[in-house]
Design a protein around this motif. Structure first.
Motif, PDB file in Angstrom:
ATOM      1  N   ARG A 172     -19.425  15.352  52.520  1.00 52.38           N
ATOM      2  CA  ARG A 172     -19.804  13.941  52.338  1.00 52.38           C
ATOM      3  C   ARG A 172     -20.311  13.736  50.930  1.00 52.38           C
ATOM      4  O   ARG A 172     -21.069  14.550  50.417  1.00 52.38           O
ATOM      5  N   ARG A 173     -19.852  12.648  50.291  1.00 53.38           N
ATOM      6  CA  ARG A 173     -20.352  12.314  48.953  1.00 53.38           C
ATOM      7  C   ARG A 173     -21.797  11.832  49.102  1.00 53.38           C
ATOM      8  O   ARG A 173     -22.073  10.973  49.928  1.00 53.38           O
ATOM      9  N   SER A 174     -22.695  12.390  48.310  1.00 54.02           N
ATOM     10  CA  SER A 174     -24.093  11.971  48.423  1.00 54.02           C
ATOM     11  C   SER A 174     -24.263  10.572  47.823  1.00 54.02           C
ATOM     12  O   SER A 174     -23.626  10.227  46.833  1.00 54.02           O
ATOM     13  N   ARG A 233       3.204  17.925  45.117  1.00 53.32           N
ATOM     14  CA  ARG A 233       3.137  16.668  45.889  1.00 53.32           C
ATOM     15  C   ARG A 233       1.732  16.383  46.420  1.00 53.32           C
ATOM     16  O   ARG A 233       1.560  15.944  47.568  1.00 53.32           O
ATOM     17  N   LEU A 234       0.720  16.612  45.566  1.00 58.65           N
ATOM     18  CA  LEU A 234      -0.647  16.248  45.930  1.00 58.65           C
ATOM     19  C   LEU A 234      -0.787  14.732  45.880  1.00 58.65           C
ATOM     20  O   LEU A 234      -0.486  14.108  44.858  1.00 58.65           O
ATOM     21  N   ALA A 235      -1.227  14.144  46.969  1.00 62.36           N
ATOM     22  CA  ALA A 235      -1.370  12.687  47.010  1.00 62.36           C
ATOM     23  C   ALA A 235      -2.502  12.302  47.960  1.00 62.36           C
ATOM     24  O   ALA A 235      -2.608  12.839  49.064  1.00 62.36           O
ATOM     25  N   ARG A 260      -9.098   7.198  47.345  1.00 64.24           N
ATOM     26  CA  ARG A 260      -9.288   8.005  46.134  1.00 64.24           C
ATOM     27  C   ARG A 260     -10.728   7.913  45.653  1.00 64.24           C
ATOM     28  O   ARG A 260     -11.339   6.849  45.732  1.00 64.24           O
ATOM     29  N   GLN A 261     -11.208   9.017  45.132  1.00 61.61           N
ATOM     30  CA  GLN A 261     -12.583   9.125  44.635  1.00 61.61           C
ATOM     31  C   GLN A 261     -13.545   8.557  45.682  1.00 61.61           C
ATOM     32  O   GLN A 261     -14.492   7.849  45.372  1.00 61.61           O
ATOM     33  N   HIS A 262     -13.274   8.904  46.912  1.00 58.08           N
ATOM     34  CA  HIS A 262     -13.980   8.351  48.065  1.00 58.08           C
ATOM     35  C   HIS A 262     -14.826   9.439  48.714  1.00 58.08           C
ATOM     36  O   HIS A 262     -15.938   9.184  49.140  1.00 58.08           O
TER      37      HIS A 262
HETATM   38  C1  LIG Z   1      -5.076  12.952  41.856  1.00 53.30           C
HETATM   39  C2  LIG Z   1      -5.602  12.575  43.215  1.00 53.30           C
HETATM   40  C3  LIG Z   1      -4.930  13.410  44.288  1.00 53.30           C
HETATM   41  C4  LIG Z   1      -7.133  12.863  43.250  1.00 53.30           C
HETATM   42  O1  LIG Z   1      -7.613  12.645  44.578  1.00 53.30           O
HETATM   43  P1  LIG Z   1      -9.077  12.082  44.870  1.00 53.30           P
HETATM   44  O2  LIG Z   1      -9.325  12.228  46.325  1.00 53.30           O
HETATM   45  O3  LIG Z   1      -9.244  10.725  44.280  1.00 53.30           O
HETATM   46  O4  LIG Z   1      -9.993  13.088  44.041  1.00 53.30           O
HETATM   47  P2  LIG Z   1     -11.462  13.559  44.422  1.00 53.30           P
HETATM   48  O5  LIG Z   1     -12.265  12.405  44.973  1.00 53.30           O
HETATM   49  O6  LIG Z   1     -11.405  14.783  45.261  1.00 53.30           O
HETATM   50  O7  LIG Z   1     -11.999  13.956  42.976  1.00 53.30           O
HETATM   51  C5  LIG Z   1     -12.985  14.985  42.802  1.00 53.30           C
HETATM   52  C6  LIG Z   1     -13.766  14.679  41.548  1.00 53.30           C
HETATM   53  O8  LIG Z   1     -12.868  14.588  40.427  1.00 53.30           O
HETATM   54  C7  LIG Z   1     -12.891  13.278  39.868  1.00 53.30           C
HETATM   55  N1  LIG Z   1     -11.499  12.898  39.557  1.00 53.30           N
HETATM   56  C8  LIG Z   1     -10.531  12.504  40.409  1.00 53.30           C
HETATM   57  N2  LIG Z   1      -9.382  12.282  39.752  1.00 53.30           N
HETATM   58  C9  LIG Z   1      -9.637  12.541  38.454  1.00 53.30           C
HETATM   59  C10 LIG Z   1      -8.846  12.508  37.274  1.00 53.30           C
HETATM   60  N3  LIG Z   1      -7.543  12.140  37.302  1.00 53.30           N
HETATM   61  N4  LIG Z   1      -9.439  12.848  36.099  1.00 53.30           N
HETATM   62  C11 LIG Z   1     -10.743  13.204  36.048  1.00 53.30           C
HETATM   63  N5  LIG Z   1     -11.547  13.286  37.156  1.00 53.30           N
HETATM   64  C12 LIG Z   1     -10.988  12.943  38.330  1.00 53.30           C
HETATM   65  C13 LIG Z   1     -13.509  12.387  40.943  1.00 53.30           C
HETATM   66  O9  LIG Z   1     -14.169  11.290  40.377  1.00 53.30           O
HETATM   67  C14 LIG Z   1     -14.478  13.340  41.607  1.00 53.30           C
HETATM   68  O10 LIG Z   1     -15.637  13.455  40.802  1.00 53.30           O
HETATM   69  P3  LIG Z   1     -17.091  13.773  41.448  1.00 53.30           P
HETATM   70  O11 LIG Z   1     -16.971  15.100  42.145  1.00 53.30           O
HETATM   71  O12 LIG Z   1     -18.007  13.818  40.257  1.00 53.30           O
HETATM   72  O13 LIG Z   1     -17.394  12.650  42.387  1.00 53.30           O
HETATM   73  C15 LIG Z   1      -5.389  11.048  43.508  1.00 53.30           C
HETATM   74  O14 LIG Z   1      -5.935  10.306  42.437  1.00 53.30           O
HETATM   75  C16 LIG Z   1      -3.919  10.655  43.679  1.00 53.30           C
HETATM   76  O15 LIG Z   1      -3.362  10.777  44.772  1.00 53.30           O
HETATM   77  N6  LIG Z   1      -3.269  10.176  42.606  1.00 53.30           N
HETATM   78  C17 LIG Z   1      -1.873   9.704  42.682  1.00 53.30           C
HETATM   79  C18 LIG Z   1      -0.879  10.830  42.858  1.00 53.30           C
HETATM   80  C19 LIG Z   1      -1.044  11.911  41.844  1.00 53.30           C
HETATM   81  O16 LIG Z   1      -1.316  11.663  40.680  1.00 53.30           O
HETATM   82  N7  LIG Z   1      -0.849  13.151  42.309  1.00 53.30           N
HETATM   83  C20 LIG Z   1      -1.137  14.319  41.546  1.00 53.30           C
HETATM   84  C21 LIG Z   1       0.066  14.832  40.902  1.00 53.30           C
HETATM   85  S1  LIG Z   1      -0.413  16.196  39.838  1.00 53.30           S
END
Ligand SMILES: CC(C)(COP(=O)(O)OP(=O)(O)OC[C@H]1O[C@@H](n2cnc3c(N)ncnc32)[C@H](O)[C@@H]1OP(=O)(O)O)[C@@H](O)C(=O)NCCC(=O)NCCS
Length: 185
Positions: free
Chosen positions: A181-183, A94-96, A102-104
């Motif tokens: 923090r994202r640079s 349940r990662l959400a 997102r990507q913030h």
């Molecule tokens: C999946 C999820 C949790 C990722 O969270 P997020 O906060 O957006 O991810 P982050 O910002 O920490 O991502 C870290 C890095 O991975 C990258 N990334 C994020 N999601 C990615 C994906 N699906 N595929 C490839 N790269 C991804 C980001 O761009 C970031 O790159 P950077 O370090 O070069 O800037 C979010 O997209 C989400 O809640 N999705 C809907 C629910 C879901 O799918 N849950 C997971 C079930 S397995």
């Protein structure tokens, strides 16, 4: 000089940029985490109808990503849960992350880091997750290995395992980690 109207416009655009990832230890954190799960897994992805709670929630630890305003906790913008199925074997699920965050600021990646590292500190030797296939590249970047493909809830998933070498034990998960923090280029 800025008019009141201009100030209001600015405040509508404002988004917090400081976050902390931690084990939930307050009722409001759990309540907001469950609401976020419903928003993401029921409304957005339509994996579950109405509610996504299950028996695992009776034993799982809830982790939250909390935005900070003026150094004070504000709202839950991300969550994941972890549980131990048997001694040494832990699961994450349940990662959400709230769609607006997102990507913030690497909120999802930091939730994964605390999930695995806090389990590691509690005797985890194997940490697994059923990962939706569109997220497999994210987990591979974070030192997870895909073990097998599978279909869950009618959607493609990968069973994945974290490489614990990259997740040193975290012994204080209530304090948790600040989200780096994202640079800005
Ligand atoms: C999946 C999820 C949790 C990722 O969270 P997020 O906060 O957006 O991810 P982050 O910002 O920490 O991502 C870290 C890095 O991975 C990258 N990334 C994020 N999601 C990615 C994906 N699906 N595929 C490839 N790269 C991804 C980001 O761009 C970031 O790159 P950077 O370090 O070069 O800037 C979010 O997209 C989400 O809640 N999705 C809907 C629910 C879901 O799918 N849950 C997971 C079930 S397995």
């Amino acid at each position: 000089m800025l008019s009141t109207e201009t100030l209001c416009e600015l405040s509508q655009d404002y988004r917090p940029c400081e976050f902390r990832v931690k084990w939930a230890d307050s009722a409001w954190e759990i309540t907001q985490a469950r609401r976020l799960r419903r928003d993401v897994f029921c409304d957005e992805q339509q994996v579950f109808a109405g509610d996504d709670l299950d028996a695992i929630d009776t034993q799982a630890k809830t982790l939250v990503a909390v935005s900070q305003l003026g150094g004070m906790p504000d709202q839950v913008v991300g969550t994941v849960r972890i549980h131990s199925e048997e001694p040494g074997l832990w699961w994450g699920s349940r990662l959400a992350v709230d769609a607006a965050f997102r990507q913030h600021g690497r909120i999802g990646a930091t939730l994964i880091r605390l999930a695995v590292s806090s389990a590691h500190a509690r005797g985890c030797r194997i940490f697994l997750a059923h990962v939706q296939s569109q997220n497999t590249p994210l987990f591979k970047r974070l030192h997870w290995q895909a073990l097998k493909q599978e279909s869950l809830h009618g959607r493609p998933h990968d069973l994945m395992q974290a490489d614990l070498v990259h997740y040193p034990p975290c012994y204080d998960p209530i304090s948790g980690y600040p989200v780096p923090r994202r640079s800005v280029a």
